[in-house]
Design a protein around this motif. Sequence first.
Motif: not given
Length: 354
Positions: A131-133, A140-142, A148-154
Amino acid sequence: MNASPTSPRGAAHDEPLLRITGLKKHFPVYGGLVMKRRTGAVHAVDGIDLTIREGETIGLVGESGCGKSTTGRLVARLMDSTEGTIAYQGRDITHAGRKELAPLRSEIQMIFQDPYSSLNPRHTVGRIISRPMEINGIAPKGGTENRVRELLETVGLNPEHYNRFPHEFSGGQRQRIGIARALALNPRLIVADEPVSALDVSIQAQVVNLLRELQEELGIAFLFIAHDLAVVRHFSQRVAVMYLGKVVEIADRDDLYQRPRHPYTRALLSAVPEVDDTKTERIRLIGDVPSPINPPPGCRFRQRCWKAQDICAATEPPLIPQIGSATTHLTACHFPEDVSATIGGRTADAVGIV
């Protein structure tokens, strides 16, 4: 954790990322038969000066009600200040309107205290983080879902949790979702308002370690608000101590914890459990914190201080370096502590020693 001379973003530390000067927030109090007559004001934040450098973590500590969370919300511009200035990268944003703040919203994010109420229970995790994006028009690229999935993993969550709802997660996992949401816009400053106080002790260390890793990896500056001095010591590079709306001491972490100069700071630190065999004198303050509606003149801590004299009631002590302290160690006290001395004399009249 030592601060590096420059952050990964390449910005020098010469100019602070954020500078707060004379910041105040007074909440009006109304009374009378129809509750329309102003009878006073709560001095929640009453004139504080603070700087945060690029990639630096500042810990803000103090008792409940001292104004820590209000300061954080003022910095994040979630509420307007009564007086003072907030300068971000040299630009005054104190009274900036919605349009002026729009480009800066992505750079200043907040992690809230309660991971249960800060997430919309009707939205999936993917929706909450994306939502913020969407609001800021970021593509985002991709694709957004991949981001979001990258952030969850981060933040240590399974990317497959994308379609789950907040009620399916534990408190610690929900706070990680809140952290992922704050990271979604690549912020330069995060205001973390007691991010671990609502979590189990076993989970607190995991979340603090995650924030520390993110700070080191991404170079994000933090205003870390907490009442747990042990947590603040683990995460912060500098620490500011608040009492009744004012900063009474600020110093580098090790200097403040090893050589506290303000009596209030010394009392707080004496309550921190020691893991070694060092015997620390426990200071128990007598009396209650004065009302923020009618704070006492002079030093606000004087009514609970064992070193108070007439000048403490007549003149408010400035926040300045003291003789024998580092120039970066500022204390607002007419009679700062000599840490090598033991408490004696008038101490028993003002405090109890355990």
